[in-house]
Scaffold this motif. Structure first.
Motif, short mmCIF file in Angstrom:
data_model
loop_
_atom_site.label_atom_id
_atom_site.label_comp_id
_atom_site.label_asym_id
_atom_site.label_seq_id
_atom_site.Cartn_x
_atom_site.Cartn_y
_atom_site.Cartn_z
N LEU A 1 5.37 -13.20 32.78
CA LEU A 1 4.07 -13.37 32.14
C LEU A 1 4.21 -13.34 30.62
O LEU A 1 4.92 -12.48 30.08
N PRO A 2 3.55 -14.23 29.89
CA PRO A 2 3.46 -14.06 28.44
C PRO A 2 2.45 -12.96 28.11
O PRO A 2 1.41 -12.86 28.77
N TRP A 3 2.76 -12.15 27.10
CA TRP A 3 1.94 -10.99 26.78
C TRP A 3 1.26 -11.17 25.43
O TRP A 3 1.90 -11.54 24.44
N LYS B 1 -1.83 -22.99 27.19
CA LYS B 1 -2.09 -23.81 28.38
C LYS B 1 -3.31 -23.32 29.16
O LYS B 1 -3.53 -23.78 30.28
N GLN B 2 -4.08 -22.42 28.58
CA GLN B 2 -5.26 -21.86 29.24
C GLN B 2 -4.90 -21.31 30.62
O GLN B 2 -5.54 -21.59 31.62
N GLY B 3 -3.83 -20.51 30.62
CA GLY B 3 -3.31 -19.99 31.87
C GLY B 3 -3.56 -18.52 32.06
O GLY B 3 -4.60 -17.99 31.65
N VAL B 4 -2.63 -17.85 32.69
CA VAL B 4 -2.69 -16.41 32.95
C VAL B 4 -1.86 -15.69 31.90
O VAL B 4 -0.76 -16.13 31.55
N ILE B 5 -2.37 -14.60 31.37
CA ILE B 5 -1.65 -13.82 30.36
C ILE B 5 -1.74 -12.34 30.68
O ILE B 5 -2.68 -11.89 31.35
N SER C 1 4.89 20.23 29.30
CA SER C 1 4.21 19.07 29.87
C SER C 1 4.33 17.87 28.94
O SER C 1 4.24 18.00 27.72
N TYR C 2 4.51 16.69 29.55
CA TYR C 2 4.62 15.43 28.81
C TYR C 2 3.69 14.41 29.47
O TYR C 2 3.72 14.22 30.69
N LEU C 3 2.88 13.74 28.66
CA LEU C 3 1.96 12.72 29.15
C LEU C 3 2.59 11.35 29.00
O LEU C 3 3.00 10.96 27.90
N ILE C 4 2.68 10.61 30.11
CA ILE C 4 3.22 9.25 30.10
C ILE C 4 2.06 8.29 30.36
O ILE C 4 1.36 8.41 31.37
N SER C 5 1.86 7.34 29.47
CA SER C 5 0.74 6.39 29.59
C SER C 5 1.23 4.98 29.33
O SER C 5 1.99 4.74 28.38
N LEU C 6 0.79 4.06 30.18
CA LEU C 6 1.09 2.64 29.99
C LEU C 6 -0.22 1.87 30.04
O LEU C 6 -0.94 1.93 31.03
N TYR C 7 -0.54 1.17 28.96
CA TYR C 7 -1.82 0.46 28.84
C TYR C 7 -1.58 -1.03 29.05
O TYR C 7 -0.74 -1.64 28.39
N CYS C 8 -2.34 -1.63 29.98
CA CYS C 8 -2.15 -3.05 30.25
C CYS C 8 -3.37 -3.62 30.95
O CYS C 8 -4.25 -2.89 31.42
N SER C 9 -3.42 -4.93 31.00
CA SER C 9 -4.41 -5.67 31.77
C SER C 9 -3.89 -7.10 31.89
O SER C 9 -2.80 -7.41 31.42
N ALA C 10 -4.68 -7.95 32.52
CA ALA C 10 -4.32 -9.36 32.64
C ALA C 10 -5.60 -10.18 32.61
O ALA C 10 -6.68 -9.68 32.96
N ALA C 11 -5.49 -11.43 32.20
CA ALA C 11 -6.66 -12.30 32.12
C ALA C 11 -6.31 -13.68 32.65
O ALA C 11 -5.24 -14.22 32.36
N ILE C 12 -7.21 -14.23 33.46
CA ILE C 12 -7.10 -15.60 33.94
C ILE C 12 -8.03 -16.43 33.05
O ILE C 12 -9.25 -16.34 33.16
#
Length: 309
Positions: free
Chosen positions: A41-43, A244-248, A277-288
């Motif tokens: 996927l392109p980000w 290309k107006q695709g998925v990202i 304690s250690y907080l692990i966070s990954l932020y993401c989403s996707a768009a069509i």
């Protein structure tokens, strides 16, 4: 001296092992996968965790955009405009999080030769990344499978994935499709069907790995496309990229405690029971970006393991 006495005086292997240093591996976890979807996927970076998707309103016979070819000299030029959606959809980044708790006595005394905290963080980050790929496919709000348009969904003709099925999927996403996404068992089932028909699919090497292809499009495996107990799954076809107006994919760079793009590890402190304690966070989403950027082949039968034993 008897032979038995001589053997008893020989250093045995078990005792000798007590003075030897064993070569230790890092903890091996079979749940780690290549996560090809994230790689293919392109980000697109976003600000403030928000991505607004502006679209043109599909006229569907209500509004016609007038464009003339070689109008007459005495004719008035058409007056028109392209209407936009007044309430465009906004995507907010989703957080995949977990907390690592480590007893300080453990990390202080047992971190040589492998650092216990770093090893725990490494494994939990892998778990978070595995969940990320699953969310990109299955999340109810932005997942690719769940957000594909109804008109972009088709069903298999015979249950097993066939070349005809994938051709029909290509007809749904015909504007520069990029790749198929399927469970490994679905790819294996497609390969069997192609071989049965005498058209074995060729392979291509991408990112240093070999993939089956159909019509020049690679079939990318992901076990995050689930298989039901009766052996049913889905196959996706994607066009990718903003141009290309695709998925990202969507991410936010520069988050506090960033150790990788949009991935954060932050120390939360030590409590009165000496637990760090250690907080692990990954932020993401996707768009069509447009509806025809993705197609879904549904009700794909991949069989049960005993069918091919």
């Amino acid at each position: 001296m008897s032979e038995d006495t001589e053997l008893r005086r020989t250093l045995n292997e078990q005792a000798a092992r007590q003075l030897a240093n064993a070569t230790k591996t890092r903890a091996q976890w079979s749940g780690i996968t290549p996560r090809w979807l994230v790689s293919f996927l392109p980000w697109t970076p976003v600000e403030a965790g928000i991505y607004r998707l502006n679209r043109v309103i599909d006229p569907k016979g209500e509004v016609r955009t007038e464009v003339e070819c070689s109008p007459r000299n005495d004719a008035d030029l058409p007056e028109t405009f392209v209407p936009y959606e007044e309430n465009p959809r906004e995507y907010s980044l989703n957080a995949v999080t977990t907390v690592l708790d480590v007893q300080t006595r453990v990390s202080d005394l047992y971190s040589h030769p492998i650092d216990q905290i770093q090893e725990q963080l490494r494994l939990l980050i892998e778990k978070v990344k595995e969940r990320q790929e699953s969310e990109l496919i299955n999340n109810a709000e932005y997942g690719l499978l769940t957000n594909a348009a109804p008109g972009q969904r088709i069903k298999t003709r015979k249950g097993q994935p066939t070349p005809d099925d994938l051709d029909e999927l290509i007809a749904k996403v015909w504007k520069e499709p990029a790749f198929f996404l399927a469970h490994p068992r679905a790819i294996a089932a497609f390969g069997r069907e192609c071989t049965r028909r005498g058209v074995p699919p060729p392979t291509v090497t991408l990112h240093g790995s070999s993939f089956l292809t159909w019509r020049g499009l690679p079939l990318i495996p992901s076990d995050k496309l689930t298989v039901t107990p009766d052996g049913r799954t889905n196959i996706l076809l994607l066009r990718t990229g903003e141009a290309k107006q695709g998925v990202i994919g969507l991410f936010q760079p520069g988050v506090p405690g960033e150790v990788a793009p949009s991935l954060s590890v932050r120390f939360m402190g030590i409590n009165r029971k000496a637990i760090a304690s250690y907080l692990i966070s990954l932020y993401c989403s996707a768009a069509i970006l447009t509806e025809d950027a993705i197609g879904v082949l549904e009700d794909v039968y991949v069989g049960n393991y005993y069918d091919y034993a």
